[in-house]
Scaffold this motif. Structure first.
Motif, PDB file in Angstrom:
ATOM      1  N   ALA A  44       0.833  -1.204   0.000  1.00 55.71           N
ATOM      2  CA  ALA A  44       0.000   0.000   0.000  1.00 55.71           C
ATOM      3  C   ALA A  44       0.868   1.255   0.000  1.00 55.71           C
ATOM      4  O   ALA A  44       0.585   2.216  -0.727  1.00 55.71           O
ATOM      5  CB  ALA A  44      -0.926  -0.015   1.208  1.00 55.71           C
ATOM      6  N   THR A  45       1.927   1.246   0.789  1.00 58.34           N
ATOM      7  CA  THR A  45       2.821   2.399   0.841  1.00 58.34           C
ATOM      8  C   THR A  45       3.526   2.593  -0.493  1.00 58.34           C
ATOM      9  O   THR A  45       3.619   3.719  -1.007  1.00 58.34           O
ATOM     10  CB  THR A  45       3.859   2.214   1.963  1.00 58.34           C
ATOM     11  OG1 THR A  45       3.168   2.012   3.191  1.00 58.34           O
ATOM     12  CG2 THR A  45       4.770   3.408   2.073  1.00 58.34           C
ATOM     13  N   LEU A  46       4.021   1.521  -1.069  1.00 64.29           N
ATOM     14  CA  LEU A  46       4.703   1.601  -2.359  1.00 64.29           C
ATOM     15  C   LEU A  46       3.758   2.113  -3.446  1.00 64.29           C
ATOM     16  O   LEU A  46       4.139   2.958  -4.268  1.00 64.29           O
ATOM     17  CB  LEU A  46       5.268   0.226  -2.739  1.00 64.29           C
ATOM     18  CG  LEU A  46       6.129   0.169  -3.986  1.00 64.29           C
ATOM     19  CD1 LEU A  46       7.362   1.051  -3.832  1.00 64.29           C
ATOM     20  CD2 LEU A  46       6.532  -1.265  -4.268  1.00 64.29           C
ATOM     21  N   ALA A  47       2.530   1.645  -3.444  1.00 64.26           N
ATOM     22  CA  ALA A  47       1.555   2.105  -4.437  1.00 64.26           C
ATOM     23  C   ALA A  47       1.278   3.595  -4.273  1.00 64.26           C
ATOM     24  O   ALA A  47       1.176   4.331  -5.265  1.00 64.26           O
ATOM     25  CB  ALA A  47       0.261   1.303  -4.300  1.00 64.26           C
ATOM     26  N   ALA A  48       1.165   4.074  -3.027  1.00 63.44           N
ATOM     27  CA  ALA A  48       0.912   5.490  -2.790  1.00 63.44           C
ATOM     28  C   ALA A  48       2.101   6.341  -3.223  1.00 63.44           C
ATOM     29  O   ALA A  48       1.923   7.405  -3.823  1.00 63.44           O
ATOM     30  CB  ALA A  48       0.596   5.716  -1.315  1.00 63.44           C
ATOM     31  N   VAL A  49       3.307   5.874  -2.935  1.00 67.83           N
ATOM     32  CA  VAL A  49       4.504   6.633  -3.316  1.00 67.83           C
ATOM     33  C   VAL A  49       4.632   6.700  -4.835  1.00 67.83           C
ATOM     34  O   VAL A  49       4.910   7.763  -5.399  1.00 67.83           O
ATOM     35  CB  VAL A  49       5.767   6.009  -2.670  1.00 67.83           C
ATOM     36  CG1 VAL A  49       7.036   6.569  -3.278  1.00 67.83           C
ATOM     37  CG2 VAL A  49       5.742   6.231  -1.169  1.00 67.83           C
ATOM     38  N   ILE A  50       4.426   5.586  -5.505  1.00 77.64           N
ATOM     39  CA  ILE A  50       4.527   5.573  -6.971  1.00 77.64           C
ATOM     40  C   ILE A  50       3.486   6.492  -7.588  1.00 77.64           C
ATOM     41  O   ILE A  50       3.783   7.265  -8.500  1.00 77.64           O
ATOM     42  CB  ILE A  50       4.404   4.129  -7.505  1.00 77.64           C
ATOM     43  CG1 ILE A  50       5.662   3.341  -7.147  1.00 77.64           C
ATOM     44  CG2 ILE A  50       4.177   4.116  -9.009  1.00 77.64           C
ATOM     45  CD1 ILE A  50       5.568   1.868  -7.478  1.00 77.64           C
ATOM     46  N   ARG A  51       2.267   6.432  -7.077  1.00 72.87           N
ATOM     47  CA  ARG A  51       1.193   7.279  -7.608  1.00 72.87           C
ATOM     48  C   ARG A  51       1.524   8.764  -7.395  1.00 72.87           C
ATOM     49  O   ARG A  51       1.306   9.594  -8.268  1.00 72.87           O
ATOM     50  CB  ARG A  51      -0.131   6.915  -6.939  1.00 72.87           C
ATOM     51  CG  ARG A  51      -1.301   7.682  -7.416  1.00 72.87           C
ATOM     52  CD  ARG A  51      -1.620   7.325  -8.838  1.00 72.87           C
ATOM     53  NE  ARG A  51      -2.755   8.103  -9.280  1.00 72.87           N
ATOM     54  CZ  ARG A  51      -3.110   8.227 -10.524  1.00 72.87           C
ATOM     55  NH1 ARG A  51      -2.457   7.583 -11.447  1.00 72.87           N
ATOM     56  NH2 ARG A  51      -4.131   8.950 -10.858  1.00 72.87           N
ATOM     57  N   THR A  52       2.062   9.082  -6.222  1.00 72.32           N
ATOM     58  CA  THR A  52       2.426  10.475  -5.929  1.00 72.32           C
ATOM     59  C   THR A  52       3.546  10.943  -6.844  1.00 72.32           C
ATOM     60  O   THR A  52       3.489  12.051  -7.386  1.00 72.32           O
ATOM     61  CB  THR A  52       2.852  10.609  -4.459  1.00 72.32           C
ATOM     62  OG1 THR A  52       1.784  10.162  -3.638  1.00 72.32           O
ATOM     63  CG2 THR A  52       3.183  12.038  -4.108  1.00 72.32           C
ATOM     64  N   LEU A  53       4.567  10.120  -7.033  1.00 74.05           N
ATOM     65  CA  LEU A  53       5.674  10.504  -7.908  1.00 74.05           C
ATOM     66  C   LEU A  53       5.212  10.702  -9.346  1.00 74.05           C
ATOM     67  O   LEU A  53       5.645  11.641 -10.019  1.00 74.05           O
ATOM     68  CB  LEU A  53       6.785   9.455  -7.845  1.00 74.05           C
ATOM     69  CG  LEU A  53       7.561   9.405  -6.524  1.00 74.05           C
ATOM     70  CD1 LEU A  53       8.564   8.256  -6.553  1.00 74.05           C
ATOM     71  CD2 LEU A  53       8.250  10.725  -6.258  1.00 74.05           C
ATOM     72  N   LEU A  54       4.331   9.832  -9.820  1.00 74.00           N
ATOM     73  CA  LEU A  54       3.820   9.993 -11.190  1.00 74.00           C
ATOM     74  C   LEU A  54       2.984  11.254 -11.325  1.00 74.00           C
ATOM     75  O   LEU A  54       3.031  11.936 -12.354  1.00 74.00           O
ATOM     76  CB  LEU A  54       3.009   8.763 -11.596  1.00 74.00           C
ATOM     77  CG  LEU A  54       3.820   7.489 -11.848  1.00 74.00           C
ATOM     78  CD1 LEU A  54       2.890   6.320 -12.137  1.00 74.00           C
ATOM     79  CD2 LEU A  54       4.785   7.691 -12.997  1.00 74.00           C
ATOM     80  N   THR A  55       2.227  11.575 -10.298  1.00 73.72           N
ATOM     81  CA  THR A  55       1.400  12.781 -10.337  1.00 73.72           C
ATOM     82  C   THR A  55       2.275  14.034 -10.314  1.00 73.72           C
ATOM     83  O   THR A  55       2.004  15.002 -11.024  1.00 73.72           O
ATOM     84  CB  THR A  55       0.437  12.800  -9.139  1.00 73.72           C
ATOM     85  OG1 THR A  55      -0.374  11.625  -9.203  1.00 73.72           O
ATOM     86  CG2 THR A  55      -0.456  14.015  -9.166  1.00 73.72           C
ATOM     87  N   LEU A  56       3.332  14.024  -9.516  1.00 77.50           N
ATOM     88  CA  LEU A  56       4.196  15.201  -9.417  1.00 77.50           C
ATOM     89  C   LEU A  56       5.074  15.389 -10.648  1.00 77.50           C
ATOM     90  O   LEU A  56       5.568  16.486 -10.893  1.00 77.50           O
ATOM     91  CB  LEU A  56       5.067  15.098  -8.162  1.00 77.50           C
ATOM     92  CG  LEU A  56       4.316  15.239  -6.840  1.00 77.50           C
ATOM     93  CD1 LEU A  56       5.271  15.007  -5.679  1.00 77.50           C
ATOM     94  CD2 LEU A  56       3.663  16.600  -6.731  1.00 77.50           C
ATOM     95  N   ARG A  57       5.282  14.359 -11.435  1.00 78.59           N
ATOM     96  CA  ARG A  57       6.111  14.478 -12.650  1.00 78.59           C
ATOM     97  C   ARG A  57       5.379  15.194 -13.765  1.00 78.59           C
ATOM     98  O   ARG A  57       6.005  15.787 -14.646  1.00 78.59           O
ATOM     99  CB  ARG A  57       6.510  13.089 -13.158  1.00 78.59           C
ATOM    100  CG  ARG A  57       7.666  12.507 -12.400  1.00 78.59           C
ATOM    101  CD  ARG A  57       8.091  11.216 -13.022  1.00 78.59           C
ATOM    102  NE  ARG A  57       8.816  11.484 -14.280  1.00 78.59           N
ATOM    103  CZ  ARG A  57       9.275  10.559 -15.067  1.00 78.59           C
ATOM    104  NH1 ARG A  57       9.092   9.300 -14.779  1.00 78.59           N
ATOM    105  NH2 ARG A  57       9.934  10.859 -16.170  1.00 78.59           N
ATOM    106  N   ARG A  58       4.058  15.155 -13.760  1.00 75.35           N
ATOM    107  CA  ARG A  58       3.288  15.788 -14.836  1.00 75.35           C
ATOM    108  C   ARG A  58       3.346  17.306 -14.675  1.00 75.35           C
ATOM    109  O   ARG A  58       3.249  17.817 -13.564  1.00 75.35           O
ATOM    110  CB  ARG A  58       1.831  15.337 -14.790  1.00 75.35           C
ATOM    111  CG  ARG A  58       1.657  13.896 -15.116  1.00 75.35           C
ATOM    112  CD  ARG A  58       0.185  13.556 -15.230  1.00 75.35           C
ATOM    113  NE  ARG A  58       0.049  12.114 -15.179  1.00 75.35           N
ATOM    114  CZ  ARG A  58      -0.879  11.478 -14.505  1.00 75.35           C
ATOM    115  NH1 ARG A  58      -1.782  12.151 -13.830  1.00 75.35           N
ATOM    116  NH2 ARG A  58      -0.928  10.171 -14.504  1.00 75.35           N
ATOM    117  N   PRO A  59       3.438  18.010 -15.782  1.00 74.72           N
ATOM    118  CA  PRO A  59       3.431  19.476 -15.677  1.00 74.72           C
ATOM    119  C   PRO A  59       2.030  19.971 -15.293  1.00 74.72           C
ATOM    120  O   PRO A  59       1.019  19.346 -15.614  1.00 74.72           O
ATOM    121  CB  PRO A  59       3.813  19.934 -17.085  1.00 74.72           C
ATOM    122  CG  PRO A  59       3.490  18.787 -17.972  1.00 74.72           C
ATOM    123  CD  PRO A  59       3.628  17.546 -17.149  1.00 74.72           C
TER     124      PRO A  59
END
Length: 68
Positions: A44-59
């Motif tokens: 669950a933590t890994l999924a949240a971190v990955i989702r957050t990183l992908l969201t922050l990479r988008r302009p």
């Protein structure tokens, strides 16, 4: 709304369970609950971190009202 038809297909599992229950012994269920909880929390933590990183990479989107 119609009721679901009850036929031999819905009765057979109950009859099978009733017939086989006296033939079997109870088996204790021993699971490593702590390890299972740790793996679940890590996933669950890994999924949240990955989702957050992908969201922050988008302009960021520009507002539609801004014209150049």
């Amino acid at each position: 709304m119609c009721a679901r038809p009850r036929g031999p297909g819905s009765v057979q599992p109950a009859v099978l369970w009733a017939a086989l229950t006296p033939q079997s012994a109870t088996a204790p269920l021993a699971l490593p609950w702590r390890a299972l909880a740790m793996v679940t929390a890590a996933c669950a933590t890994l999924a949240a971190v990955i989702r957050t990183l992908l969201t922050l990479r988008r302009p960021a989107l520009r507002p539609a009202s801004v014209r150049e």
